[in-house]
Design a protein around this motif. Structure first.
Motif, mmCIF file in Angstrom:
data_model
loop_
_atom_site.group_PDB
_atom_site.id
_atom_site.type_symbol
_atom_site.label_atom_id
_atom_site.label_comp_id
_atom_site.label_asym_id
_atom_site.label_seq_id
_atom_site.Cartn_x
_atom_site.Cartn_y
_atom_site.Cartn_z
ATOM 1 N N LYS A 13 47.538 -64.858 51.741
ATOM 2 C CA LYS A 13 47.096 -65.954 50.876
ATOM 3 C C LYS A 13 48.302 -66.682 50.274
ATOM 4 O O LYS A 13 49.241 -66.051 49.772
ATOM 5 N N ILE A 14 48.261 -68.009 50.316
ATOM 6 C CA ILE A 14 49.287 -68.827 49.662
ATOM 7 C C ILE A 14 48.932 -68.902 48.183
ATOM 8 O O ILE A 14 47.827 -69.299 47.824
ATOM 9 N N ILE A 15 49.879 -68.503 47.318
ATOM 10 C CA ILE A 15 49.609 -68.539 45.876
ATOM 11 C C ILE A 15 50.459 -69.582 45.156
ATOM 12 O O ILE A 15 50.281 -69.794 43.961
ATOM 13 N N GLY A 16 51.365 -70.226 45.878
ATOM 14 C CA GLY A 16 52.175 -71.272 45.269
ATOM 15 C C GLY A 16 52.910 -72.086 46.309
ATOM 16 O O GLY A 16 53.371 -71.539 47.315
ATOM 17 N N ILE A 17 52.977 -73.380 46.056
ATOM 18 C CA ILE A 17 53.729 -74.261 46.940
ATOM 19 C C ILE A 17 54.616 -75.122 46.065
ATOM 20 O O ILE A 17 54.133 -75.795 45.155
ATOM 21 N N GLY A 18 55.897 -75.057 46.330
ATOM 22 C CA GLY A 18 56.853 -75.877 45.608
ATOM 23 C C GLY A 18 57.453 -76.907 46.538
ATOM 24 O O GLY A 18 57.049 -77.042 47.691
ATOM 25 N N LYS A 19 58.429 -77.615 46.019
ATOM 26 C CA LYS A 19 59.089 -78.656 46.788
ATOM 27 C C LYS A 19 59.812 -78.074 48.013
ATOM 28 O O LYS A 19 59.801 -78.673 49.084
ATOM 29 N N TRP A 20 60.411 -76.884 47.818
ATOM 30 C CA TRP A 20 61.250 -76.310 48.867
ATOM 31 C C TRP A 20 60.809 -74.952 49.370
ATOM 32 O O TRP A 20 61.389 -74.421 50.308
ATOM 33 N N ARG A 21 59.796 -74.341 48.726
ATOM 34 C CA ARG A 21 59.385 -72.992 49.125
ATOM 35 C C ARG A 21 57.871 -72.832 49.043
ATOM 36 O O ARG A 21 57.208 -73.534 48.288
ATOM 37 N N VAL A 22 57.367 -71.883 49.830
ATOM 38 C CA VAL A 22 55.952 -71.512 49.797
ATOM 39 C C VAL A 22 55.905 -70.032 49.425
ATOM 40 O O VAL A 22 56.650 -69.221 49.968
ATOM 41 N N LEU A 26 51.691 -60.815 49.367
ATOM 42 C CA LEU A 26 51.738 -59.815 50.435
ATOM 43 C C LEU A 26 50.672 -58.732 50.261
ATOM 44 O O LEU A 26 50.468 -57.919 51.150
ATOM 45 N N GLY A 27 50.010 -58.712 49.110
ATOM 46 C CA GLY A 27 48.927 -57.782 48.886
ATOM 47 C C GLY A 27 49.354 -56.393 48.455
ATOM 48 O O GLY A 27 48.529 -55.528 48.223
ATOM 49 N N ASN A 28 50.627 -56.128 48.348
ATOM 50 C CA ASN A 28 51.125 -54.808 47.956
ATOM 51 C C ASN A 28 51.910 -54.891 46.643
ATOM 52 O O ASN A 28 52.933 -54.248 46.483
ATOM 53 N N ARG A 29 51.409 -55.740 45.735
ATOM 54 C CA ARG A 29 52.061 -56.024 44.449
ATOM 55 C C ARG A 29 53.425 -56.705 44.640
ATOM 56 O O ARG A 29 54.306 -56.594 43.793
ATOM 57 N N HIS A 30 53.556 -57.389 45.774
ATOM 58 C CA HIS A 30 54.768 -58.152 46.054
ATOM 59 C C HIS A 30 54.386 -59.530 46.573
ATOM 60 O O HIS A 30 53.286 -59.722 47.096
ATOM 61 N N VAL A 31 55.312 -60.466 46.426
ATOM 62 C CA VAL A 31 55.145 -61.807 46.991
ATOM 63 C C VAL A 31 56.345 -62.101 47.876
ATOM 64 O O VAL A 31 57.408 -61.492 47.730
ATOM 65 N N ILE A 32 56.153 -63.032 48.790
ATOM 66 C CA ILE A 32 57.261 -63.473 49.633
ATOM 67 C C ILE A 32 57.433 -64.973 49.423
ATOM 68 O O ILE A 32 56.460 -65.727 49.468
ATOM 69 N N LYS A 33 58.662 -65.373 49.127
ATOM 70 C CA LYS A 33 58.990 -66.788 48.968
ATOM 71 C C LYS A 33 59.690 -67.216 50.250
ATOM 72 O O LYS A 33 60.771 -66.730 50.570
ATOM 73 N N VAL A 34 59.054 -68.124 50.979
ATOM 74 C CA VAL A 34 59.578 -68.582 52.258
ATOM 75 C C VAL A 34 60.144 -69.991 52.084
ATOM 76 O O VAL A 34 59.446 -70.890 51.606
ATOM 77 N N ALA A 35 61.400 -70.154 52.467
ATOM 78 C CA ALA A 35 62.063 -71.453 52.341
ATOM 79 C C ALA A 35 61.518 -72.431 53.374
ATOM 80 O O ALA A 35 61.309 -72.077 54.532
ATOM 81 N N LYS A 36 61.284 -73.674 52.923
ATOM 82 C CA LYS A 36 60.844 -74.734 53.829
ATOM 83 C C LYS A 36 62.024 -75.579 54.304
ATOM 84 O O LYS A 36 61.878 -76.346 55.236
ATOM 85 N N SER A 37 63.159 -75.443 53.613
ATOM 86 C CA SER A 37 64.306 -76.295 53.917
ATOM 87 C C SER A 37 65.595 -75.603 53.468
ATOM 88 O O SER A 37 65.572 -74.499 52.924
ATOM 89 N N LYS A 38 66.679 -76.315 53.669
ATOM 90 C CA LYS A 38 67.988 -75.829 53.224
ATOM 91 C C LYS A 38 67.987 -75.612 51.703
ATOM 92 O O LYS A 38 68.550 -74.637 51.199
#
Length: 138
Positions: A13-22, A26-38
């Protein structure tokens, strides 16, 4: 995007979208921030550097960085659920916290309620500090 990152976020599930990251849950009390750009990779890198180098007196106010990888294309952090209250009491606490960071050479930017949560003990925790600036000591 690398295949490994795609595999990690598939069906999450996407829980946040910013200008440069999504941000994905992860469902295990952790989140992953994935970069969309430099710029997103730069924000991830900054969060890792600030978290690793912060003195323990202010590190406890930063969202815990678990790991990162692939040239800072992703960053895994602990998930914090309790929303930041908009009360005078917590606004005063936030002002004092901001001063504490500045005294330690870290300039906090973007300290709005979207980037703040509470730990179970009521302590403020900053979940997005990719825009913070670290001052060099003279």
């Amino acid at each position: 995007m690398k295949k490994k990152i795609k595999k990690m976020i598939k069906g999450k599930k996407i829980i946040g979208i910013g200008k440069w990251r999504v941000v994905h849950d992860l469902g295990n009390r952790h989140v992953i921030k994935v970069a969309k750009s430099k710029n997103g990779r730069s924000s991830n890198k900054k969060e890792v550097i600030i978290y690793k180098s912060a003195p323990s007196r202010i590190k406890k106010y930063l969202g815990k960085v678990i790991t990162h990888g692939f040239g800072y294309r992703f960053l895994i952090m602990k998930k914090y659920k309790r929303k930041f209250p908009r009360s005078k009491k917590y606004k005063r606490k936030l002002f004092a916290l901001e001063s504490r960071f500045i005294r330690k050479g870290i300039i906090p930017r973007d300290l709005n309620s979207n980037n703040l949560r509470l730990k179970n003990n009521g302590r403020i925790v900053i979940i997005d500090y990719g825009n913070f600036k670290k001052h060099r000591k003279k």
